[in-house]
Motif scaffolding. Structure first.
Motif, PDB file in Angstrom:
ATOM      1  N   PRO A   1       0.840  -1.208   0.000  1.00  0.00           N
ATOM      2  CA  PRO A   1       0.000   0.000   0.000  1.00  0.00           C
ATOM      3  C   PRO A   1       0.868   1.249   0.000  1.00  0.00           C
ATOM      4  O   PRO A   1       2.076   1.168   0.198  1.00  0.00           O
ATOM      5  N   ARG A   2       0.234   2.399  -0.186  1.00  0.00           N
ATOM      6  CA  ARG A   2       0.986   3.655  -0.163  1.00  0.00           C
ATOM      7  C   ARG A   2       1.249   4.099   1.264  1.00  0.00           C
ATOM      8  O   ARG A   2       2.253   4.747   1.525  1.00  0.00           O
ATOM      9  N   LYS A   3       0.328   3.754   2.180  1.00  0.00           N
ATOM     10  CA  LYS A   3       0.549   4.058   3.605  1.00  0.00           C
ATOM     11  C   LYS A   3      -0.210   3.057   4.444  1.00  0.00           C
ATOM     12  O   LYS A   3      -1.241   2.526   4.018  1.00  0.00           O
ATOM     13  N   THR A   4       0.304   2.798   5.622  1.00  0.00           N
ATOM     14  CA  THR A   4      -0.366   1.868   6.533  1.00  0.00           C
ATOM     15  C   THR A   4      -0.009   2.219   7.969  1.00  0.00           C
ATOM     16  O   THR A   4       1.090   2.724   8.233  1.00  0.00           O
ATOM     17  N   ILE A   5      -0.941   1.958   8.874  1.00  0.00           N
ATOM     18  CA  ILE A   5      -0.732   2.173  10.303  1.00  0.00           C
ATOM     19  C   ILE A   5      -0.867   0.822  10.987  1.00  0.00           C
ATOM     20  O   ILE A   5      -1.823   0.095  10.738  1.00  0.00           O
ATOM     21  N   ALA A   6       0.094   0.486  11.830  1.00  0.00           N
ATOM     22  CA  ALA A   6       0.071  -0.806  12.506  1.00  0.00           C
ATOM     23  C   ALA A   6       0.436  -0.619  13.971  1.00  0.00           C
ATOM     24  O   ALA A   6       1.179   0.294  14.332  1.00  0.00           O
ATOM     25  N   LEU A   7      -0.100  -1.500  14.796  1.00  0.00           N
ATOM     26  CA  LEU A   7       0.248  -1.494  16.221  1.00  0.00           C
ATOM     27  C   LEU A   7       1.607  -2.154  16.421  1.00  0.00           C
ATOM     28  O   LEU A   7       2.005  -3.030  15.648  1.00  0.00           O
ATOM     29  N   GLU A   8       2.274  -1.745  17.452  1.00  0.00           N
ATOM     30  CA  GLU A   8       3.554  -2.358  17.804  1.00  0.00           C
ATOM     31  C   GLU A   8       3.341  -3.854  18.028  1.00  0.00           C
ATOM     32  O   GLU A   8       2.398  -4.256  18.699  1.00  0.00           O
ATOM     33  N   GLY A   9       4.186  -4.677  17.420  1.00  0.00           N
ATOM     34  CA  GLY A   9       4.060  -6.125  17.517  1.00  0.00           C
ATOM     35  C   GLY A   9       3.279  -6.750  16.374  1.00  0.00           C
ATOM     36  O   GLY A   9       3.317  -7.959  16.192  1.00  0.00           O
ATOM     37  N   ASP A  10       2.562  -5.932  15.600  1.00  0.00           N
ATOM     38  CA  ASP A  10       1.800  -6.443  14.449  1.00  0.00           C
ATOM     39  C   ASP A  10       2.713  -6.614  13.234  1.00  0.00           C
ATOM     40  O   ASP A  10       3.932  -6.485  13.333  1.00  0.00           O
ATOM     41  N   SER A  11       2.111  -6.869  12.078  1.00  0.00           N
ATOM     42  CA  SER A  11       2.878  -7.045  10.854  1.00  0.00           C
ATOM     43  C   SER A  11       2.263  -6.229   9.725  1.00  0.00           C
ATOM     44  O   SER A  11       1.099  -5.839   9.799  1.00  0.00           O
ATOM     45  N   VAL A  12       3.071  -5.962   8.684  1.00  0.00           N
ATOM     46  CA  VAL A  12       2.587  -5.290   7.480  1.00  0.00           C
ATOM     47  C   VAL A  12       3.114  -6.045   6.262  1.00  0.00           C
ATOM     48  O   VAL A  12       4.159  -6.703   6.331  1.00  0.00           O
ATOM     49  N   ASN A  13       2.362  -5.956   5.167  1.00  0.00           N
ATOM     50  CA  ASN A  13       2.783  -6.536   3.892  1.00  0.00           C
ATOM     51  C   ASN A  13       2.997  -5.416   2.893  1.00  0.00           C
ATOM     52  O   ASN A  13       2.153  -4.529   2.755  1.00  0.00           O
ATOM     53  N   ILE A  14       4.123  -5.472   2.187  1.00  0.00           N
ATOM     54  CA  ILE A  14       4.419  -4.517   1.127  1.00  0.00           C
ATOM     55  C   ILE A  14       4.661  -5.314  -0.147  1.00  0.00           C
ATOM     56  O   ILE A  14       5.477  -6.244  -0.153  1.00  0.00           O
TER      57      ILE A  14
END
Length: 202
Positions: free
Chosen positions: A23-36
């Protein structure tokens, strides 16, 4: 002719040199994960995911058929799937320090940079997100209550209309029937005042 062919091929050549990133931007909690996800239609030698802000580092370099190179800061917290032309990179166990800008860089004859992804890692959801989650039941319940209310009002009005129509039909039918008048004459009283005429044949 050559100029026309060049005009037709230019968008294809330009598309081959593009890198799409989401994505162009994402917000995640500490300990979570993101996919790029990084993808490009061109022929690649390999692809980087670089952290370009606030400091520069090579998060991962991936090349089909080779062992990827991972930055020690992300060692044990990164996974990938797909081929270098369409690669999804997952960052796990996010830390506040992971907040920053991440850019896909395709290695072709030149380096082609993607548009970037802004990742914001926070220890709590932003206030707007909390408010939205809390107000969701209210936003859902209000239209439902209004719909049920209008349905009941419509049902009541329908019943009243049917009753009124029935009463009007009864009145109209009663007017259409011609009234029957019964006249009763008491003959016993009418003879009292009559003169008796003698019978001439007696």
């Amino acid at each position: 002719m050559v100029g026309l062919l060049g005009l037709l091929l230019f968008p294809l050549l330009q598309a081959a040199g593009e890198v799409w990133q989401s994505p162009r931007k994402t917000i995640a909690l500490e300990g979570d994960s993101v996919n790029i996800t990084c993808s490009t239609p061109g022929t690649l030698h390999g692809i980087y995911l670089k952290k370009t802000w606030p400091n520069n580092s090579d998060v991962i370099y991936y090349e089909d058929g080779s062992e990827p190179t991972v930055d020690p800061q992300f060692q044990g917290r990164i996974a990938y799937s797909g081929l270098q032309s369409n690669l999804t990179i997952s960052l796990y166990h996010l830390q506040l320090a992971d907040t920053g800008g991440y850019t896909c860089v395709a290695i072709m004859d030149d380096k082609i940079f993607g548009p970037g992804t802004l990742v914001m890692v926070t220890d709590q959801l932003p206030q707007a997100a909390n408010t939205c989650q809390e107000s969701w039941p209210i936003h859902f319940a209000l239209p439902t209550a209004l719909a049920v209310g209008f349905f009941l009002i419509g049902l009541g009005l329908g019943a009243v209309c049917v009753l009124i129509r029935t009463q009007i039909q009864k009145l109209c039918c009663a007017k259409d029937k011609s009234p029957v008048f019964v006249i009763y004459e008491d003959m016993s009283h009418s003879r009292c005042n009559t003169m008796s005429i003698p019978n001439q044949y007696q």
